[in-house]
Design a protein around this motif. Structure first.
Motif, PDB file in Angstrom:
ATOM      1  N   ASN A 329       7.805 -49.090 115.981  1.00 25.06           N
ATOM      2  CA  ASN A 329       6.676 -48.923 115.079  1.00 25.06           C
ATOM      3  C   ASN A 329       5.339 -48.836 115.810  1.00 25.06           C
ATOM      4  O   ASN A 329       4.284 -48.853 115.176  1.00 25.06           O
ATOM      5  CB  ASN A 329       6.639 -50.090 114.082  1.00 25.06           C
ATOM      6  N   ILE A 330       5.386 -48.734 117.135  1.00 25.54           N
ATOM      7  CA  ILE A 330       4.164 -48.630 117.925  1.00 25.54           C
ATOM      8  C   ILE A 330       4.180 -47.315 118.690  1.00 25.54           C
ATOM      9  O   ILE A 330       5.121 -47.049 119.448  1.00 25.54           O
ATOM     10  CB  ILE A 330       4.057 -49.789 118.939  1.00 25.54           C
ATOM     11  N   PRO A 331       3.160 -46.447 118.515  1.00 23.08           N
ATOM     12  CA  PRO A 331       3.100 -45.195 119.275  1.00 23.08           C
ATOM     13  C   PRO A 331       3.115 -45.468 120.770  1.00 23.08           C
ATOM     14  O   PRO A 331       2.563 -46.463 121.246  1.00 23.08           O
ATOM     15  CB  PRO A 331       1.766 -44.581 118.831  1.00 23.08           C
ATOM     16  N   GLU A 332       3.764 -44.602 121.514  1.00 26.01           N
ATOM     17  CA  GLU A 332       3.967 -44.810 122.940  1.00 26.01           C
ATOM     18  C   GLU A 332       2.662 -45.021 123.692  1.00 26.01           C
ATOM     19  O   GLU A 332       2.576 -45.853 124.596  1.00 26.01           O
ATOM     20  CB  GLU A 332       4.722 -43.610 123.527  1.00 26.01           C
ATOM     21  N   GLU A 333       1.607 -44.291 123.314  1.00 25.53           N
ATOM     22  CA  GLU A 333       0.352 -44.379 124.056  1.00 25.53           C
ATOM     23  C   GLU A 333      -0.398 -45.690 123.806  1.00 25.53           C
ATOM     24  O   GLU A 333      -1.371 -46.006 124.497  1.00 25.53           O
ATOM     25  CB  GLU A 333      -0.555 -43.201 123.703  1.00 25.53           C
ATOM     26  N   ILE A 397      12.000 -61.281 102.831  1.00 23.19           N
ATOM     27  CA  ILE A 397      10.741 -60.529 102.799  1.00 23.19           C
ATOM     28  C   ILE A 397      11.065 -59.037 102.821  1.00 23.19           C
ATOM     29  O   ILE A 397      11.487 -58.488 103.845  1.00 23.19           O
ATOM     30  CB  ILE A 397       9.848 -60.903 104.002  1.00 23.19           C
ATOM     31  N   ARG A 398      10.855 -58.364 101.715  1.00 23.30           N
ATOM     32  CA  ARG A 398      11.253 -56.963 101.582  1.00 23.30           C
ATOM     33  C   ARG A 398      10.450 -56.032 102.489  1.00 23.30           C
ATOM     34  O   ARG A 398      10.962 -55.010 102.962  1.00 23.30           O
ATOM     35  CB  ARG A 398      11.077 -56.496 100.125  1.00 23.30           C
ATOM     36  N   LYS A 399       9.195 -56.363 102.764  1.00 23.12           N
ATOM     37  CA  LYS A 399       8.354 -55.495 103.588  1.00 23.12           C
ATOM     38  C   LYS A 399       8.913 -55.319 105.003  1.00 23.12           C
ATOM     39  O   LYS A 399       8.666 -54.295 105.646  1.00 23.12           O
ATOM     40  CB  LYS A 399       6.927 -56.052 103.667  1.00 23.12           C
ATOM     41  N   LEU A 400       9.643 -56.297 105.467  1.00 22.94           N
ATOM     42  CA  LEU A 400      10.177 -56.210 106.822  1.00 22.94           C
ATOM     43  C   LEU A 400      11.258 -55.149 106.946  1.00 22.94           C
ATOM     44  O   LEU A 400      11.439 -54.558 108.019  1.00 22.94           O
ATOM     45  CB  LEU A 400      10.736 -57.574 107.254  1.00 22.94           C
ATOM     46  N   TYR A 401      11.968 -54.894 105.867  1.00 23.89           N
ATOM     47  CA  TYR A 401      13.054 -53.926 105.925  1.00 23.89           C
ATOM     48  C   TYR A 401      12.536 -52.493 106.096  1.00 23.89           C
ATOM     49  O   TYR A 401      13.268 -51.618 106.555  1.00 23.89           O
ATOM     50  CB  TYR A 401      13.929 -54.032 104.669  1.00 23.89           C
ATOM     51  N   VAL A 402      11.270 -52.273 105.735  1.00 22.72           N
ATOM     52  CA  VAL A 402      10.666 -50.954 105.909  1.00 22.72           C
ATOM     53  C   VAL A 402      10.555 -50.612 107.395  1.00 22.72           C
ATOM     54  O   VAL A 402      10.651 -49.441 107.790  1.00 22.72           O
ATOM     55  CB  VAL A 402       9.270 -50.900 105.241  1.00 22.72           C
ATOM     56  N   LEU A 403      10.378 -51.623 108.231  1.00 26.42           N
ATOM     57  CA  LEU A 403      10.218 -51.398 109.658  1.00 26.42           C
ATOM     58  C   LEU A 403      11.452 -50.751 110.274  1.00 26.42           C
ATOM     59  O   LEU A 403      11.345 -50.006 111.251  1.00 26.42           O
ATOM     60  CB  LEU A 403       9.935 -52.730 110.369  1.00 26.42           C
ATOM     61  N   GLU A 404      12.628 -51.026 109.723  1.00 29.06           N
ATOM     62  CA  GLU A 404      13.856 -50.473 110.278  1.00 29.06           C
ATOM     63  C   GLU A 404      13.934 -48.955 110.117  1.00 29.06           C
ATOM     64  O   GLU A 404      14.622 -48.281 110.884  1.00 29.06           O
ATOM     65  CB  GLU A 404      15.077 -51.104 109.603  1.00 29.06           C
ATOM     66  N   LYS A 405      13.229 -48.422 109.128  1.00 33.25           N
ATOM     67  CA  LYS A 405      13.315 -46.991 108.813  1.00 33.25           C
ATOM     68  C   LYS A 405      12.288 -46.169 109.583  1.00 33.25           C
ATOM     69  O   LYS A 405      12.334 -44.947 109.548  1.00 33.25           O
ATOM     70  CB  LYS A 405      13.120 -46.782 107.310  1.00 33.25           C
ATOM     71  N   ASN A 406      11.365 -46.833 110.255  1.00 30.52           N
ATOM     72  CA  ASN A 406      10.301 -46.120 110.969  1.00 30.52           C
ATOM     73  C   ASN A 406      10.685 -45.879 112.428  1.00 30.52           C
ATOM     74  O   ASN A 406      11.392 -46.668 113.040  1.00 30.52           O
ATOM     75  CB  ASN A 406       8.995 -46.915 110.925  1.00 30.52           C
ATOM     76  N   ASP A 407      10.184 -44.806 112.972  1.00 33.46           N
ATOM     77  CA  ASP A 407      10.251 -44.549 114.417  1.00 33.46           C
ATOM     78  C   ASP A 407       9.105 -43.607 114.753  1.00 33.46           C
ATOM     79  O   ASP A 407       9.261 -42.393 114.704  1.00 33.46           O
ATOM     80  CB  ASP A 407      11.589 -43.963 114.828  1.00 33.46           C
ATOM     81  N   VAL A 408       7.958 -44.174 115.083  1.00 29.64           N
ATOM     82  CA  VAL A 408       6.762 -43.358 115.290  1.00 29.64           C
ATOM     83  C   VAL A 408       6.857 -42.525 116.559  1.00 29.64           C
ATOM     84  O   VAL A 408       6.058 -41.599 116.741  1.00 29.64           O
ATOM     85  CB  VAL A 408       5.500 -44.249 115.357  1.00 29.64           C
ATOM     86  N   ASN A 409       7.831 -42.839 117.428  1.00 22.50           N
ATOM     87  CA  ASN A 409       7.963 -42.075 118.676  1.00 22.50           C
ATOM     88  C   ASN A 409       9.090 -41.054 118.615  1.00 22.50           C
ATOM     89  O   ASN A 409       9.451 -40.448 119.627  1.00 22.50           O
ATOM     90  CB  ASN A 409       8.230 -43.044 119.844  1.00 22.50           C
ATOM     91  N   ARG A 410       9.667 -40.864 117.420  1.00 20.62           N
ATOM     92  CA  ARG A 410      10.749 -39.889 117.288  1.00 20.62           C
ATOM     93  C   ARG A 410      10.206 -38.498 117.503  1.00 20.62           C
ATOM     94  O   ARG A 410       9.177 -38.092 116.963  1.00 20.62           O
ATOM     95  CB  ARG A 410      11.393 -39.986 115.902  1.00 20.62           C
ATOM     96  N   ILE A 411      10.894 -37.735 118.330  1.00 19.55           N
ATOM     97  CA  ILE A 411      10.459 -36.362 118.635  1.00 19.55           C
ATOM     98  C   ILE A 411      11.000 -35.405 117.580  1.00 19.55           C
ATOM     99  O   ILE A 411      12.187 -35.434 117.285  1.00 19.55           O
ATOM    100  CB  ILE A 411      10.989 -35.928 120.024  1.00 19.55           C
TER     101      ILE A 411
END
Length: 411
Positions: A329-333, A397-411
């Motif tokens: 969930n953190i951009p590489e840069e 905590i339902r908000k935490l499960y959203v983190l599993e679906k994210n990948d901000v560094n996916r190409i």
């Protein structure tokens, strides 16, 4: 040399450094406990070893995004040895006073603060998303070495030599870690920021990356409570065992207990965690809480080792899950400065634990009449129960499960 081999070389260096640091930490803890006879002195040393690094995590994270991360690792590891060298010189001049040990510990902590954000961000530089979980398992295993190998080795060394030998060995390990970082640095292209921004602006951007992801920020806050309970165990485990056993027995207890982290670290290094990271985080923390709760209910060394093993075996599962949820969930840069903030916020709980746990154990021991051992036992068990409660809250905590679906560094 491919990127995974580069990571393995860095990991090997950190493994050696962790063992050396564990030797010094164990030896100095025994030295201070024998001099003072209470838990507060050991707790204060732990606080001083931790606080400078915590306060410098955020600026160190910014540096990791602005400059060569491998060079920062070399500087951090190399200069951290100066603190150990200072303590050694004091020891060779007739024995170090407690305040001199504290100064040396602070020096090491200040320079070591450069290492963690740079090393964590370097993992993202070198590896793919699919390799993160395995790498985190290996990193956890390296971290466990300070509990697995160091206590038993230090306890053995202290039976026929003194603290000075341990300090010399630790100083030698710094050279090995510097060499490994230098080799990797020579074979990797350092990414330069397209625009060199003001230092404070860079820090602000790292904070904004975390604050913009509500689930991530909430996870970090919860982790701060987790570190508070774990910090109590980290500080009071040793004085609890030392209240009825010798340093050699303490070394065996710590090493056998840490085998749990080694075993699970190997499993995660081979298989990793594929899904359900929030649930796995909760499960890992709950099982660790069980281990903490029952670790100090008896003076039977075998039972202590069993529950210590359970505690350490569950830690890599929790750490692996937490690291993965944050990393994707953190951009590489922004990895360096973001991890600086993550480390700072999530480890604030340690400050409370290191500052108060020794005082609480001594106070409870005085009230109950059981001394420091009884006070440490009650405080550790209460913290284990608190950790189990936190684990139950996390999986709800339902908000935490959203983190599993994210990948901000996916190409």
């Amino acid at each position: 040399m491919n990127n995974y081999r580069k990571f393995m070389l860095l990991w090997a260096g950190e493994l050696v450094s962790s063992i050396g640091g564990g030797l010094t930490s164990f030896g100095l803890g025994i030295y201070i406990f024998q001099k003072t006879g209470n838990a507060s002195g050991m707790a204060f040393m732990t606080l001083l070893a931790f606080l400078p690094g915590l306060l410098l995590k955020v600026p160190a994270g910014v540096l990791a995004d602005r400059y060569d991360r491998r060079l920062l690792m070399m500087i951090g590891d190399g200069c951290a040895g100066l603190g150990v060298l200072y303590i050694l010189i004091c020891m060779m001049n007739g024995g170090a006073r407690i305040w001199q040990i504290y100064i040396g510990v602070i020096i090491s902590s200040v320079f070591s603060s450069l290492l963690e954000p740079a090393f964590t961000a370097t993992i993202t530089d070198l590896l793919t998303k699919e390799q993160y979980s395995k790498a985190n398992g290996l990193v956890s295993m390296a971290g466990s070495s300070r509990f697995l190998f160091s206590p038993m080795l230090a306890g053995l060394l202290l039976t026929f030599t003194d603290i000075k030998t341990i300090l010399i060995i630790d100083i030698c390990t710094f050279f090995l870690t510097i060499i490994s970082a230098a080799v990797v640095r020579k074979n990797i292209i350092t990414k330069q920021a397209a625009e060199r921004k003001m230092f404070l602006q860079s820090m602000k951007e790292g904070w904004e990356v975390i604050a913009a992801r509500k689930g991530l920020f909430l996870l970090i806050l919860v982790t701060s409570a987790v570190t508070m309970f774990m910090g109590v165990f980290q500080v009071l485990g040793e004085p609890f065992v030392l209240s009825f056993a010798k340093s050699g027995t303490l070394g065996i207890v710590e090493s056998v207990s840490a085998c749990g982290m080694l075993v699970m670290g190997i499993v995660l290094g081979v298989r990793g965690i594929k899904r359900n990271f929030v649930k796995m985080l909760g499960i890992g923390l709950f099982i660790s809480g069980v281990g903490m709760t029952f670790f100090s209910v008896t003076k039977n060394v075998c039972i202590i080792c069993i529950f210590g093993f359970i505690f350490f075996a569950a830690l890599p599962v929790a750490n692996n899950s937490l690291d993965y949820l944050a990393r994707i969930n953190i951009p590489e840069e922004f990895q360096g400065r973001a991890w600086g903030f993550i480390g700072f916020i999530s480890q604030l709980g340690y400050i409370i634990a290191y500052g108060l746990s020794g005082i609480m154990a001594d106070a409870v021991g005085s009230v109950t009449g059981g001394g420091v051992g009884r006070g440490a036992s009650i405080t550790i068990s209460a913290s284990g129960i608190g950790l189990m409660l936190i684990a139950v809250v996390i999986v709800r905590i339902r908000k935490l499960y959203v983190l599993e679906k994210n990948d901000v560094n996916r190409i």
